[in-house]
Write a protein that holds these residues in place. Structure first.
Motif, short mmCIF file in Angstrom:
data_model
loop_
_atom_site.label_atom_id
_atom_site.label_comp_id
_atom_site.label_asym_id
_atom_site.label_seq_id
_atom_site.Cartn_x
_atom_site.Cartn_y
_atom_site.Cartn_z
N MET A 44 29.21 -55.55 77.15
CA MET A 44 28.68 -54.05 76.57
C MET A 44 28.85 -53.86 75.75
O MET A 44 30.13 -54.71 74.58
CB MET A 44 29.52 -53.59 77.55
CG MET A 44 29.31 -53.87 78.98
SD MET A 44 27.79 -53.21 80.07
CE MET A 44 28.76 -51.23 80.20
N ASP A 45 28.27 -52.99 74.92
CA ASP A 45 28.53 -52.42 73.47
C ASP A 45 30.18 -50.86 74.00
O ASP A 45 29.80 -51.43 75.28
CB ASP A 45 26.94 -51.49 73.45
CG ASP A 45 27.04 -50.13 72.16
OD1 ASP A 45 28.11 -50.76 71.07
OD2 ASP A 45 27.32 -48.73 72.48
N PHE A 46 30.66 -50.60 72.96
CA PHE A 46 31.89 -50.14 72.95
C PHE A 46 30.78 -48.43 73.09
O PHE A 46 31.12 -47.65 74.08
CB PHE A 46 31.85 -50.83 72.44
CG PHE A 46 33.94 -49.93 73.10
CD1 PHE A 46 34.61 -50.19 74.02
CD2 PHE A 46 34.59 -49.00 71.80
CE1 PHE A 46 35.61 -49.70 74.68
CE2 PHE A 46 35.88 -48.47 72.36
CZ PHE A 46 36.32 -48.50 73.47
N ASP A 47 31.40 -48.15 71.35
CA ASP A 47 30.98 -47.09 71.26
C ASP A 47 29.64 -46.17 72.11
O ASP A 47 28.93 -46.42 71.78
CB ASP A 47 31.28 -46.56 70.40
CG ASP A 47 33.00 -46.74 69.68
OD1 ASP A 47 33.75 -46.08 69.28
OD2 ASP A 47 32.15 -48.08 69.13
N GLY A 48 29.82 -44.80 72.80
CA GLY A 48 29.00 -44.39 73.39
C GLY A 48 28.52 -45.20 74.55
O GLY A 48 27.47 -44.19 74.68
N GLY A 224 23.97 -50.57 76.19
CA GLY A 224 24.46 -49.42 74.55
C GLY A 224 23.58 -48.24 75.13
O GLY A 224 22.80 -47.85 75.22
N ASP A 225 24.13 -47.65 73.62
CA ASP A 225 23.23 -46.73 73.57
C ASP A 225 23.06 -46.39 71.97
O ASP A 225 22.22 -45.28 71.94
CB ASP A 225 24.44 -45.66 73.53
CG ASP A 225 25.26 -45.18 72.48
OD1 ASP A 225 26.00 -46.62 71.72
OD2 ASP A 225 25.97 -44.17 71.35
N ASP A 226 22.65 -47.29 71.44
CA ASP A 226 22.47 -46.58 69.84
C ASP A 226 21.05 -47.79 69.93
O ASP A 226 20.72 -48.57 70.31
CB ASP A 226 23.37 -47.38 68.68
CG ASP A 226 23.07 -46.19 67.56
OD1 ASP A 226 22.60 -45.55 67.21
OD2 ASP A 226 24.60 -46.09 67.07
N THR A 228 20.93 -50.03 67.19
CA THR A 228 21.26 -51.26 67.15
C THR A 228 20.87 -52.20 68.57
O THR A 228 21.59 -53.67 68.39
CB THR A 228 22.52 -51.47 66.22
OG1 THR A 228 23.16 -50.94 66.90
CG2 THR A 228 22.27 -50.80 64.47
N ASP A 229 21.52 -51.67 68.75
CA ASP A 229 21.69 -51.69 71.13
C ASP A 229 20.03 -52.76 71.35
O ASP A 229 20.08 -53.29 72.27
CB ASP A 229 21.92 -51.13 71.74
CG ASP A 229 23.38 -50.83 72.11
OD1 ASP A 229 24.04 -51.33 71.19
OD2 ASP A 229 24.01 -49.83 71.37
N GLU A 230 18.75 -51.56 70.42
CA GLU A 230 17.83 -52.40 71.08
C GLU A 230 17.33 -53.84 70.23
O GLU A 230 17.31 -54.52 71.55
CB GLU A 230 16.99 -51.47 70.44
CG GLU A 230 16.81 -50.31 70.78
CD GLU A 230 16.39 -49.54 72.43
OE1 GLU A 230 15.71 -50.42 72.22
OE2 GLU A 230 16.94 -48.75 73.34
MG LIG Z 1 27.07 -47.57 70.72
#
Ligand SMILES: [Mg+2]
Length: 279
Positions: A44-48, A224-226, A228-230
């Motif tokens: 998991m991504d963390f922030d967002g 992820g939300d951002d 960079t998560d792509e």
């Molecule tokens: Mg994030």
């Protein structure tokens, strides 16, 4: 009937009759499918994603329901949990308080923690010189752009513009890009109100590929939300489950609105994983 109650009624309720269920049937089916794999990696991504976005990075915390479900997943057999973040590892640890056996990828893949004894990132001389020079450039730009601030990471410096006026933020990022984008050995990433610089080439996509290989996972979940998560979502393969948080462009198979839905996703994953391990 309030509109909220109407919404909850349309979406249905869970067994407690209290919490609205908002994940689509297709997403729940995909959760069910991935939970049946032999060795599951939950990254998991963390922030967002686990945590709502906040103005001050140090204040970021996972939503309690997500933290609880993630910690329970970490304790299951044949199940590995990981956090893949743009944060430096130390910063990620401080805000995420990850379960002890959770693997950590920080600095967008430049830093890796695979357990006690993991080696630390070491920059070579050229990288150290380049990093100092990048910092000088960004210091000058941030000094003239009220509301922007710099964050040091082991392999880079981040220009944060969340608290700056929109035009100030845009100008600062454009100025930094103009100076740094063609410098050999400097790698830039634009995120949600941040410009990331790094002297180590890394991406969350490489992080995902590394974790898959290192853990021997037979399928993985990534959310992820951002932007960079792509990179990470792009490295998923058939049988994996990729989820985008938010409305921006994505190549993920599924999209949810906010970190609150990630609570539901992780709880559904925990439920289905336990069921699959029993059968
Ligand atoms: Mg994030």
């Amino acid at each position: 009937m309030t509109s909220e109650a109407a919404g909850a009624g349309e979406a249905g309720t869970n067994n407690s009759g209290m919490t609205p269920l908002s994940l689509s049937p297709e997403l729940l089916e995909a959760v069910h499918r991935v939970a049946g794999t032999e060795h599951l990696l939950v990254a998991m991504d963390f922030d967002g994603t686990m945590a709502p976005l906040v103005d001050h990075a140090a204040d970021s915390r996972a939503l309690p329901r997500s933290a609880t479900a993630f910690a329970s997943l970490a304790e299951l057999p044949q199940t590995t949990t990981a956090l893949i973040s743009g944060r430096a590892l130390a910063s990620l640890r401080a805000v995420a308080l990850p379960p002890e056996n959770t693997l950590l990828i920080g600095s967008h893949g430049a830093e890796v923690w695979m357990g006690p004894g993991s080696s630390q990132l070491v920059l070579d001389d050229a990288q150290r010189v380049m990093l100092a020079s990048v910092r000088e450039v960004l210091e000058e730009i941030a000094g003239e752009a009220p509301g922007t601030l710099l964050e040091d990471k082991p392999a880079g410096v981040v220009l944060h513009t969340r608290l700056a006026a929109d035009d100030v933020a845009e100008d600062a990022v454009a100025a930094a890009r103009a100076v740094l984008q063609d410098r050999p050995g400097v790698f830039l990433k634009t995120g949600n109100r941040v410009l990331e610089t790094s002297v180590v080439h890394a991406s969350k996509g490489e992080g995902v590929a590394f974790l898959r290989q290192a853990t021997g996972a037979t399928a993985m979940v990534f959310a992820g939300d951002d932007t960079t998560d792509e990179d990470a979502l792009g490295r998923l393969v058939p049988g994996d489950l990729g989820v985008k948080v938010g409305l921006d462009f994505t190549q993920a198979q599924f999209r949810v609105e906010s970190p609150v839905h990630i609570c539901e996703l992780l709880e559904a994953l925990l439920r289905e994983r336990k069921r699959a391990l029993r059968s």
